[in-house]
Design a protein around this motif. Structure first.
Motif, PDB file in Angstrom:
ATOM      1  N   HIS A   9      12.036   2.726  -9.599  1.00 57.25           N
ATOM      2  CA  HIS A   9      11.367   2.672  -7.851  1.00 57.25           C
ATOM      3  C   HIS A   9      12.137   4.181  -6.811  1.00 57.25           C
ATOM      4  O   HIS A   9      13.467   4.227  -6.985  1.00 57.25           O
ATOM      5  N   SER A  22       6.772   1.857  -7.313  1.00 52.63           N
ATOM      6  CA  SER A  22       7.653   1.447  -8.320  1.00 52.63           C
ATOM      7  C   SER A  22       6.710   2.089  -9.590  1.00 52.63           C
ATOM      8  O   SER A  22       5.281   1.859 -10.149  1.00 52.63           O
ATOM      9  N   TRP A  50       2.890   0.780  -1.105  1.00 54.01           N
ATOM     10  CA  TRP A  50       3.991   0.065  -1.766  1.00 54.01           C
ATOM     11  C   TRP A  50       2.913  -0.235  -3.507  1.00 54.01           C
ATOM     12  O   TRP A  50       2.352  -0.224  -3.201  1.00 54.01           O
TER      13      TRP A  50
END
Length: 112
Positions: A9, A22, A50
Motif C-alpha cells: 500500500h 493497494s 483509493w
C-alpha cells in the motif's frame, strides 16, 4: 508505504493528484485471506481516492466462473463484506470477463 505478506500500500502523487493504491496478491485459502481483509479494513485513506487492484484469489459470486467446483460461499461472503466495509466499488470490464484458466482439458477446465 505499508507492506504485508499479501499487499503493498502506498500514497502516490502526480502533480496535484494524490491517491492511495493497494496492490494485492492474496493467499489461496479463505482462512489465510482473512488477515488481508482485516488489513484492508484497517487502512485509513483520509479522504483520498483509493484504488485496490490485484489477484484476490476469490470471486464475488459463481457467475464469475465457468467450470470447476463452486467456490465456498463463506469465502465469497468474506470478500464481498470486505469490499462493502471498505466502501470500494467494482469497476466493470468491457472486454474479457474471464481472465484466468487452469489450463486443463475437457470437463476439468475452469475459467474465472
Amino acid at each position: 508505504m505499508l507492506v504485508s505478506n499479501q499487499a503493498l500500500h502506498g500514497v502516490f502523487t502526480n502533480g496535484s493528484n494524490t491517491m492511495m493504491i493497494s496492490f494485492v496478491y492474496a493467499k489461496c485459502t479463505a482462512l489465510e485471506r482473512r488477515s488481508l481483509w482485516e488489513d484492508l479494513e484497517s487502512i485509513t485513506v483520509n479522504g483520498l481516492p483509493w484504488i485496490v487492484a490485484g489477484d484476490f484469489n476469490i470471486i464475488r459470486n459463481d457467475l464469475e466462473r465457468r467450470g470447476g467446483k463452486p467456490r465456498p460461499m463463506v469465502a465469497m461472503d468474506d470478500f464481498n463484506n470486505c469490499i462493502d466495509r471498505c466502501g470500494l466499488l467494482e469497476l466493470s470490464s468491457e472486454r474479457r470477463q474471464l481472465t484466468w484458466c487452469n489450463g486443463q482439458d475437457g470437463n476439468a477446465r475452469s475459467w474465472a
